[in-house]
Design a protein around this motif. Structure first.
Motif, PDB file in Angstrom:
ATOM      1  N   PHE A 166       0.861  -1.189   0.000  1.00  0.00           N
ATOM      2  CA  PHE A 166       0.000   0.000   0.000  1.00  0.00           C
ATOM      3  C   PHE A 166       0.895   1.235   0.000  1.00  0.00           C
ATOM      4  O   PHE A 166       1.057   1.920   1.006  1.00  0.00           O
ATOM      5  N   SER A 167       1.535   1.471  -1.128  1.00  0.00           N
ATOM      6  CA  SER A 167       2.461   2.595  -1.247  1.00  0.00           C
ATOM      7  C   SER A 167       2.671   2.903  -2.721  1.00  0.00           C
ATOM      8  O   SER A 167       2.073   2.271  -3.595  1.00  0.00           O
ATOM      9  N   LEU A 168       3.535   3.862  -3.007  1.00  0.00           N
ATOM     10  CA  LEU A 168       3.861   4.186  -4.397  1.00  0.00           C
ATOM     11  C   LEU A 168       4.937   3.267  -4.961  1.00  0.00           C
ATOM     12  O   LEU A 168       5.327   3.422  -6.116  1.00  0.00           O
ATOM     13  N   GLN A 169       5.423   2.332  -4.146  1.00  0.00           N
ATOM     14  CA  GLN A 169       6.374   1.343  -4.651  1.00  0.00           C
ATOM     15  C   GLN A 169       5.920  -0.043  -4.200  1.00  0.00           C
ATOM     16  O   GLN A 169       6.554  -0.682  -3.351  1.00  0.00           O
ATOM     17  N   PRO A 170       4.806  -0.547  -4.770  1.00  0.00           N
ATOM     18  CA  PRO A 170       4.293  -1.849  -4.354  1.00  0.00           C
ATOM     19  C   PRO A 170       5.002  -3.033  -4.992  1.00  0.00           C
ATOM     20  O   PRO A 170       4.719  -4.185  -4.646  1.00  0.00           O
ATOM     21  N   ASP A 171       5.945  -2.749  -5.918  1.00  0.00           N
ATOM     22  CA  ASP A 171       6.708  -3.829  -6.547  1.00  0.00           C
ATOM     23  C   ASP A 171       7.835  -4.241  -5.593  1.00  0.00           C
ATOM     24  O   ASP A 171       8.887  -3.598  -5.537  1.00  0.00           O
ATOM     25  N   LEU A 172       7.611  -5.299  -4.848  1.00  0.00           N
ATOM     26  CA  LEU A 172       8.550  -5.679  -3.793  1.00  0.00           C
ATOM     27  C   LEU A 172       9.875  -6.194  -4.326  1.00  0.00           C
ATOM     28  O   LEU A 172      10.869  -6.244  -3.590  1.00  0.00           O
ATOM     29  N   THR A 173       9.926  -6.552  -5.603  1.00  0.00           N
ATOM     30  CA  THR A 173      11.207  -6.982  -6.190  1.00  0.00           C
ATOM     31  C   THR A 173      12.196  -5.818  -6.267  1.00  0.00           C
ATOM     32  O   THR A 173      13.408  -6.043  -6.315  1.00  0.00           O
ATOM     33  N   LYS A 194       0.914   3.893 -13.098  1.00  0.00           N
ATOM     34  CA  LYS A 194       1.450   4.069 -14.452  1.00  0.00           C
ATOM     35  C   LYS A 194       1.826   5.515 -14.732  1.00  0.00           C
ATOM     36  O   LYS A 194       2.954   5.794 -15.177  1.00  0.00           O
ATOM     37  N   PRO A 195       0.925   6.498 -14.522  1.00  0.00           N
ATOM     38  CA  PRO A 195       1.339   7.887 -14.769  1.00  0.00           C
ATOM     39  C   PRO A 195       2.441   8.364 -13.823  1.00  0.00           C
ATOM     40  O   PRO A 195       3.321   9.141 -14.241  1.00  0.00           O
ATOM     41  N   VAL A 196       2.427   7.922 -12.555  1.00  0.00           N
ATOM     42  CA  VAL A 196       3.500   8.318 -11.639  1.00  0.00           C
ATOM     43  C   VAL A 196       4.842   7.794 -12.133  1.00  0.00           C
ATOM     44  O   VAL A 196       5.845   8.528 -12.163  1.00  0.00           O
ATOM     45  N   ASN A 197       4.893   6.532 -12.526  1.00  0.00           N
ATOM     46  CA  ASN A 197       6.141   5.949 -13.022  1.00  0.00           C
ATOM     47  C   ASN A 197       6.564   6.566 -14.350  1.00  0.00           C
ATOM     48  O   ASN A 197       7.765   6.709 -14.620  1.00  0.00           O
ATOM     49  N   THR A 198       5.589   6.914 -15.184  1.00  0.00           N
ATOM     50  CA  THR A 198       5.923   7.582 -16.446  1.00  0.00           C
ATOM     51  C   THR A 198       6.568   8.927 -16.170  1.00  0.00           C
ATOM     52  O   THR A 198       7.602   9.271 -16.772  1.00  0.00           O
ATOM     53  N   LEU A 199       5.975   9.693 -15.284  1.00  0.00           N
ATOM     54  CA  LEU A 199       6.550  10.990 -14.926  1.00  0.00           C
ATOM     55  C   LEU A 199       7.936  10.814 -14.306  1.00  0.00           C
ATOM     56  O   LEU A 199       8.872  11.554 -14.629  1.00  0.00           O
ATOM     57  N   ALA A 238      10.058   9.601  -4.786  1.00  0.00           N
ATOM     58  CA  ALA A 238       9.092   8.793  -4.030  1.00  0.00           C
ATOM     59  C   ALA A 238       9.038   7.344  -4.473  1.00  0.00           C
ATOM     60  O   ALA A 238       8.535   6.495  -3.735  1.00  0.00           O
ATOM     61  N   THR A 239       9.555   7.038  -5.662  1.00  0.00           N
ATOM     62  CA  THR A 239       9.511   5.659  -6.151  1.00  0.00           C
ATOM     63  C   THR A 239      10.877   4.986  -6.213  1.00  0.00           C
ATOM     64  O   THR A 239      10.966   3.768  -6.044  1.00  0.00           O
ATOM     65  N   GLN A 240      11.940   5.757  -6.406  1.00  0.00           N
ATOM     66  CA  GLN A 240      13.264   5.166  -6.602  1.00  0.00           C
ATOM     67  C   GLN A 240      14.244   5.399  -5.448  1.00  0.00           C
ATOM     68  O   GLN A 240      15.214   4.666  -5.324  1.00  0.00           O
ATOM     69  N   CYS A 241      14.010   6.436  -4.651  1.00  0.00           N
ATOM     70  CA  CYS A 241      14.971   6.786  -3.595  1.00  0.00           C
ATOM     71  C   CYS A 241      14.426   6.544  -2.186  1.00  0.00           C
ATOM     72  O   CYS A 241      14.980   5.757  -1.425  1.00  0.00           O
ATOM     73  N   ASP A 242      13.339   7.231  -1.855  1.00  0.00           N
ATOM     74  CA  ASP A 242      12.821   7.175  -0.488  1.00  0.00           C
ATOM     75  C   ASP A 242      12.463   5.768  -0.015  1.00  0.00           C
ATOM     76  O   ASP A 242      12.755   5.413   1.139  1.00  0.00           O
TER      77      ASP A 242
END
Length: 553
Positions: free
Chosen positions: A302-309, A526-531, A398-402
């Motif tokens: 339940f976050s902006l990075q739900p891909d646990l891999t 999808k739009p968050v990751n695209t941005l 928010a998706t790659q660092c935090d």
């Protein structure tokens, strides 16, 4: 009177000295203890006129709960948010302190906005201790079992000891305490105890600052891989579990920013006079290695990075860079820029150039690279011309660092990052609906992604994340959480959005429901990751080729 351990905990001692241990299990995010009767709680000198000197609320004419401050009519130094706080502070310390401030002004011949810098925050804290001991200098810090002072360590540092002596003399002089050799020696021990045990309440985002000292909270030891964290709300500190804590386990927090290289962390701990022996320090682990072994990875569903891999198998290439090189990069970056908080484009270009090995390794979460991106995003957020370009950077952070730096999604820093994206989307949403976005932004990818996105739905979903995670990791009256709840209420009352709101609410209730999950992935992730994917090229273009040449893609 010796401090007592909070319920669910016990005082202990071991290889790290005195400690606080759990006498029950604590789940991630659960409240371990609340500390609302501190021995010391005061704003720092520069914030004395912008913070209520009793409850420590920051004055502001903005937001949904503005705080108006009025100065004490006696000294004109301390300010308060209302008569209740003013009376409480008068009774606890200000009756004596008011006279001290007048004495400072008379002695220096300067108004308090200048004179306050002659009494640094630790010296004011010491003066409060001296002023509350009307029978002369005695130990206010649990005399039967005094707080750690690291006295011998401070004495061995000639520069630090000399500075402490000046502060102690100032505190004794202005507080009216008779100064002699014995009194000065005791006062300096008190100052060492304050330096060793007080917590810094600094939060640049809210303007919160100052020190907080509670003898029971001071028992909590340090680890660079802590299982708990502290939050501050006015005169109260809360201790919460960051990871699962088992009965009998020592509770630890990080005294410093624990995402920096090992040598920098050791320098940050220098005045505590111990060397950390946590796994991060012993094995010199980077943030990706620490994240890989975290027991709270699964909470990110339940976050902006739900891909646990992304946590367990990060797509990085460390073959061309060592931890020693990372430490050198970090040191050179801050040697060549004015400060860690320099937001100028010139400083960003210097940092970006030095961070190239990290960029090539795709080690985006390793400092000083995240801070380089954050400072530029912070600069752009408040710039009307560049605010649109701050959005991809915020999405990237928010998706790659935090998430790598702070794996638990309820950590306040991560929640703030999601809130920043929400506010930027509210801004770009207005530009999109008015047709102004394409005129303001030359990056065709950003314009196209936002034109295709339902930015209201994105905001609604992000606010649900903030409210859910904020309710776990922060106090109920945290300003960020209160603002998110208000924004969410407004969004969900918009006409013509019944179906979209129902889908977002269904996802918020059960993020693993297949239909709701697919909706969230399509309309939000999808739009968050695209941005976010545009961030590296924007950074490269602006910081290498020049600020006026943002790519058109």
């Amino acid at each position: 009177m010796p401090p007592t351990p909070p319920p669910g905990t016990a005082f202990s001692s071991g290889p790290h000295g005195r400690s606080l241990v759990a006498t029950q299990d604590f789940t991630p995010g659960s409240l371990i203890a609340t500390f609302s009767s501190p021995t010391l709680a005061l704003p720092d000198g520069p914030s004395m006129r912008t913070t209520c000197n009793y409850c420590l609320r920051v004055g502001s004419n903005e937001g949904f709960s503005p705080v108006s401050l009025k100065a004490c009519t006696g000294c004109r130094a301390a300010v308060y948010c209302g008569p209740t706080c003013q009376r409480a502070h008068w009774k606890s310390i200000h009756k004596a302190e008011c006279k001290m401030f007048a004495r400072v002004r008379e002695t220096t011949g300067k108004d308090w906005h200048v004179a306050r810098f002659l009494l640094p925050t630790p010296a004011r804290a010491l003066a409060q201790v001296l002023l509350t001991n009307d029978k002369g200098i005695r130990d206010p810090f649990d005399g039967s079992d005094p707080l750690e002072s690291n006295l011998e360590g401070f004495k061995a540092d000639e520069q630090v000891w000399g500075d402490f002596e000046l502060q102690a003399m100032a505190a004794m002089t202005y507080s009216g305490v008779f100064m002699n050799e014995d009194g000065l020696r005791v006062a300096m021990r008190f100052l060492c105890q304050i330096q060793t045990n007080a917590f810094n309440r600094l939060d640049a985002d809210t303007g919160m600052s100052g020190i907080f000292l509670d003898p029971a909270l001071a028992r909590v030891n340090h680890s660079c891989v802590p299982n708990a964290f502290i939050g501050f709300d006015q005169r109260t500190a809360t201790l919460r579990a960051e990871r699962p804590i088992k009965e009998g386990e020592e509770i630890t927090i990080s005294y410093i920013a624990n995402d920096k290289p090992r040598s920098i962390r050791r320098e940050g701990l220098r005045l505590y006079y111990f060397e950390c022996d946590c796994p991060r320090c012993v094995d010199d682990l980077d943030v990706y290695q620490v994240a890989q072994t975290s027991p709270v990875i699964s909470l990110n569903s339940f976050s902006l990075q739900p891909d646990l891999t992304k946590f367990r198998e990060p797509a990085i290439d460390k073959s061309g860079i060592s931890m020693n090189q990372i430490e050198i990069i970090y040191k050179v970056v801050y040697d060549q820029t004015k400060s860690e908080q320099d937001t100028s484009i010139e400083a960003a270009r210097t940092r970006w150039k030095l961070c190239k090995p990290l960029v090539e390794a795709k080690m985006w979460a390793v400092e000083p690279l995240p801070t380089t991106i954050l400072l530029l995003a912070t600069n752009w957020q408040t710039n009307y011309k560049w605010a649109v370009y701050a959005l991809p950077l915020a999405c990237f952070l928010a998706t790659q660092c935090d998430p790598i730096k702070l794996v638990a999604p309820f950590m306040p820093w991560r929640i703030k990052g999601v809130m920043i994206i929400t506010k930027l989307l509210a801004f770009t949403g207005e530009l999109t609906s008015s047709g102004e976005l394409a005129k303001r932004c030359t990056h065709e990818g950003i314009v196209g992604a936002l034109a295709m996105a339902d930015q209201v739905t994105m905001c609604q979903a992000l606010l649900h994340i903030v409210v859910h995670q904020g309710s776990i990791g922060a106090a109920e009256d945290w300003d960020v959480l209160k603002e998110a709840k208000m924004m969410l209420k407004d969004l969900e009352s918009l006409p013509g959005r019944v179906d979209e709101s129902k889908m977002v609410q269904a996802w918020a209730r059960d993020p693993e429901d297949p239909q709701a999950k697919a909706f969230f992935e399509s309309e939000v992730l999808k739009p968050v990751n695209t941005l976010a994917s545009f961030a590296p090229e924007i950074l490269e273009d602006v910081l290498v080729q020049g600020q006026g040449s943002v790519v058109r893609r």
